[in-house]
Motif scaffolding. Sequence first.
Motif, mmCIF file in Angstrom:
data_model
loop_
_atom_site.group_PDB
_atom_site.id
_atom_site.type_symbol
_atom_site.label_atom_id
_atom_site.label_comp_id
_atom_site.label_asym_id
_atom_site.label_seq_id
_atom_site.Cartn_x
_atom_site.Cartn_y
_atom_site.Cartn_z
ATOM 1 N N GLY A 95 9.585 -5.988 6.058
ATOM 2 C CA GLY A 95 9.487 -4.645 6.624
ATOM 3 C C GLY A 95 8.084 -4.080 6.706
ATOM 4 N N PHE A 96 7.054 -4.944 6.613
ATOM 5 C CA PHE A 96 5.659 -4.501 6.656
ATOM 6 C C PHE A 96 4.955 -5.033 7.902
ATOM 7 N N ALA A 97 3.968 -4.302 8.336
ATOM 8 C CA ALA A 97 3.016 -4.794 9.326
ATOM 9 C C ALA A 97 1.679 -4.946 8.612
ATOM 10 N N ILE A 98 0.951 -6.017 8.898
ATOM 11 C CA ILE A 98 -0.378 -6.212 8.315
ATOM 12 C C ILE A 98 -1.413 -5.902 9.385
ATOM 13 N N THR A 99 -2.342 -5.000 9.064
ATOM 14 C CA THR A 99 -3.404 -4.647 10.001
ATOM 15 C C THR A 99 -4.756 -5.073 9.417
ATOM 16 N N VAL A 100 -5.707 -5.303 10.301
ATOM 17 C CA VAL A 100 -7.059 -5.708 9.899
ATOM 18 C C VAL A 100 -8.057 -4.744 10.506
ATOM 19 N N ASP A 101 -8.986 -4.281 9.684
ATOM 20 C CA ASP A 101 -10.051 -3.394 10.143
ATOM 21 C C ASP A 101 -11.357 -3.898 9.534
ATOM 22 N N ALA A 102 -12.086 -4.702 10.292
ATOM 23 C CA ALA A 102 -13.338 -5.269 9.787
ATOM 24 C C ALA A 102 -14.269 -5.522 10.966
ATOM 25 N N PRO A 103 -15.506 -5.053 10.863
ATOM 26 C CA PRO A 103 -16.445 -5.280 11.959
ATOM 27 C C PRO A 103 -16.887 -6.739 12.021
ATOM 28 N N ALA A 104 -17.130 -7.213 13.223
ATOM 29 C CA ALA A 104 -17.672 -8.563 13.384
ATOM 30 C C ALA A 104 -19.088 -8.584 12.807
ATOM 31 N N ALA A 139 1.454 -6.522 -2.916
ATOM 32 C CA ALA A 139 1.894 -5.442 -2.029
ATOM 33 C C ALA A 139 3.286 -5.735 -1.479
ATOM 34 N N LEU A 140 3.534 -6.974 -1.096
ATOM 35 C CA LEU A 140 4.850 -7.332 -0.565
ATOM 36 C C LEU A 140 5.944 -7.171 -1.619
ATOM 37 N N LYS A 141 5.597 -7.444 -2.885
ATOM 38 C CA LYS A 141 6.588 -7.338 -3.961
ATOM 39 C C LYS A 141 6.818 -5.909 -4.416
ATOM 40 N N TYR A 142 5.734 -5.121 -4.517
ATOM 41 C CA TYR A 142 5.826 -3.853 -5.231
ATOM 42 C C TYR A 142 5.656 -2.601 -4.384
ATOM 43 N N ALA A 143 5.364 -2.756 -3.094
ATOM 44 C CA ALA A 143 5.167 -1.568 -2.252
ATOM 45 C C ALA A 143 6.444 -1.223 -1.490
ATOM 46 N N ALA A 144 7.590 -1.426 -2.134
ATOM 47 C CA ALA A 144 8.880 -1.146 -1.499
ATOM 48 C C ALA A 144 8.904 0.265 -0.946
ATOM 49 N N GLY A 145 9.403 0.388 0.264
ATOM 50 C CA GLY A 145 9.438 1.694 0.910
ATOM 51 C C GLY A 145 8.241 1.920 1.808
ATOM 52 N N GLY A 146 7.216 1.091 1.662
ATOM 53 C CA GLY A 146 6.047 1.198 2.520
ATOM 54 C C GLY A 146 6.267 0.446 3.826
ATOM 55 N N GLY A 184 3.013 1.996 -0.193
ATOM 56 C CA GLY A 184 4.210 2.064 -1.032
ATOM 57 C C GLY A 184 4.088 3.161 -2.074
ATOM 58 N N PRO A 185 4.864 3.074 -3.155
ATOM 59 C CA PRO A 185 4.836 4.129 -4.168
ATOM 60 C C PRO A 185 3.572 4.137 -5.025
ATOM 61 N N GLY A 186 2.859 3.012 -5.101
ATOM 62 C CA GLY A 186 1.634 2.965 -5.898
ATOM 63 C C GLY A 186 1.913 2.841 -7.386
ATOM 64 N N ILE A 187 0.848 2.918 -8.167
ATOM 65 C CA ILE A 187 0.914 2.832 -9.624
ATOM 66 C C ILE A 187 0.667 4.226 -10.183
ATOM 67 N N PRO A 188 1.434 4.657 -11.179
ATOM 68 C CA PRO A 188 1.147 5.967 -11.788
ATOM 69 C C PRO A 188 -0.309 6.024 -12.274
ATOM 70 N N GLU A 189 -0.927 7.157 -12.081
ATOM 71 C CA GLU A 189 -2.352 7.337 -12.424
ATOM 72 C C GLU A 189 -2.664 6.891 -13.844
ATOM 73 N N ASP A 190 -1.781 7.194 -14.785
ATOM 74 C CA ASP A 190 -2.061 6.877 -16.185
ATOM 75 C C ASP A 190 -1.860 5.405 -16.532
ATOM 76 N N ARG A 191 -1.414 4.587 -15.553
ATOM 77 C CA ARG A 191 -1.198 3.163 -15.824
ATOM 78 C C ARG A 191 -2.158 2.267 -15.061
ATOM 79 N N PRO A 249 -2.055 9.127 1.522
ATOM 80 C CA PRO A 249 -1.492 10.085 0.566
ATOM 81 C C PRO A 249 -0.707 9.413 -0.564
ATOM 82 N N HIS A 250 -0.317 8.149 -0.381
ATOM 83 C CA HIS A 250 0.390 7.429 -1.442
ATOM 84 C C HIS A 250 0.173 5.936 -1.220
ATOM 85 N N GLY A 251 0.449 5.178 -2.258
ATOM 86 C CA GLY A 251 0.238 3.734 -2.173
ATOM 87 C C GLY A 251 -0.846 3.302 -3.140
#
Length: 196
Positions: free
Chosen positions: A70-79, A101-108, A130-137, A182-184
Amino acid sequence: ALGRTRDEQATGALAAAIDEADGLHRLLDTALEISRAEAGIGRDQFARFALAPLLEDLAEVYGPLAEDEGFAITVDAPAGLVVMAHREMLLRALSNLIDNALKYAAGGATIRLSATRSGAEVALSVTDDGPGIPEDRIGEAAKRFVRLDPARGGSGAGLGLSLAQTIAHMHDGTMTIGRADPHGMVVTFRLPIASD
């Protein structure tokens, strides 16, 4: 033994033992890679290469799997953005980050591979929404054998981010883990740009 037995319980036990042995083999391989990178083994294989084609290759390889999840992979890098690095080790580190990211970003929906120049460094990032990691972890994430959410199961041993961090250090660089906006989650390597 698995091929010779017809007993269903024995077949199940042997298959589980094979899976466990495979997992231990992967664990030992990763631990050995970390030790080799910490010792600087492989620095003689550093070469100059552009980052954009490397990231595009990764997006092409992981594209079908990402789409299935359920993900799209994008690339943003200058030549023309060039580093002096061990290409295979850098590929391994980035592959670990994409796997995470594929394992833990469920919902992204998106995994973004990017490279930008910042002074004499390049910032090379893998970002998910995805949901990201809690700030304190966040500080625990790259510690060896730490799995922040063991309830998710899977075959990981908590070495992927540790290996990626060690590979960054092998290149005289750093790795940071943070929350994306805003998240991830965003993991960034800062590596020296190859001198002309």
